[in-house]
Write a protein that holds these residues in place. Structure first.
Motif, PDB file in Angstrom:
ATOM      1  N   LEU A  58      58.336 106.152  13.281  1.00  0.00           N
ATOM      2  CA  LEU A  58      57.623 107.338  13.754  1.00  0.00           C
ATOM      3  C   LEU A  58      56.673 107.881  12.704  1.00  0.00           C
ATOM      4  N   THR A 115      53.979 108.764  19.129  1.00  0.00           N
ATOM      5  CA  THR A 115      53.968 109.741  18.041  1.00  0.00           C
ATOM      6  C   THR A 115      52.575 109.869  17.446  1.00  0.00           C
ATOM      7  N   MET A 135      58.257 114.024  16.953  1.00  0.00           N
ATOM      8  CA  MET A 135      59.251 113.121  16.378  1.00  0.00           C
ATOM      9  C   MET A 135      60.447 112.947  17.318  1.00  0.00           C
ATOM     10  N   GLY A 138      59.450 110.648  20.122  1.00  0.00           N
ATOM     11  CA  GLY A 138      59.442 109.267  19.638  1.00  0.00           C
ATOM     12  C   GLY A 138      60.842 108.691  19.570  1.00  0.00           C
TER      13      GLY A 138
END
Length: 194
Positions: A58, A115, A135, A138
């Motif tokens: 990420l 992301t 985040m 993701g």
């Protein structure tokens, strides 16, 4: 694809997509090394170990942008498929893709792309809660891919219990660390006011 969509796929916090191809290639090499190192930070669990891979995937997507981040993750997956020991515990070859970690590995490029795209939309270090949300989303992509493949191998209920639940706390912690990293990078790369 619209020009706006194309531009947002190429935006990145580090400005790599505006650099010469040699810089971008160097970034891919550095990114794959970072992903490999993150794989070796591992806590053995059954059926899937807890690693820092998702954090690295990420972060690469967020910092490199959707396009270059995805290319970097795909290059790392190719390295592993070709036999380099880049996955958790030094695993390599096709077996990790066919085994219990396969769904997570396949989901990684999609998670990096999402992301990177969200960060390009402003979900970055200037908006820490949105960076945290980027985040988390993701991670959700990673967990969904991993659990879907585990469900094929061990059934849906067990896949959720062993492939999602143990990773929830890690998702929150790694997402917070990712958001903090984005805030620091945004602060460091901010152009001074004239």
């Amino acid at each position: 694809m619209s020009n706006a969509t194309s531009r947002s796929l190429q935006q990145d916090l580090l400005g790599l997509n505006n650099r010469p191809l040699t810089w971008q290639a160097g970034a891919v090499v550095f990114g794959t090394a970072f992903l490999t190192l993150s794989s070796y930070i591992s806590v053995p669990m059954i059926p899937v170990p807890v690693t820092m891979q998702t954090f690295a995937v990420l972060l690469v997507g967020a910092l490199y942008g959707a396009r270059l981040g995805t290319i970097t993750v795909l290059a790392w997956l190719l390295e592993g498929a070709l036999g380099l020991p880049v996955f958790a515990g030094g695993a390599a070859g096709i077996a990790p893709f066919l085994g219990k970690t396969g769904g997570y590995l396949v989901a990684f490029p999609f998670a990096a792309a999402l992301t990177g795209w969200l960060v390009a939309q402003g979900w970055n270090g200037n908006r820490v809660m949105l960076a945290f949300a980027a985040m988390v989303l993701g991670h959700v992509v990673c967990l969904a891919g991993g659990a879907a493949w585990l469900a094929v191998l061990i059934g849906g209920k067990l896949a959720f219990m062993y492939g999602v639940v143990p990773f929830i706390v890690g998702t929150v912690l790694k997402s917070a660390l990712g958001a903090a990293t984005l805030k620091a990078v945004t602060h460091l790369t901010a152009k001074p006011a004239k």
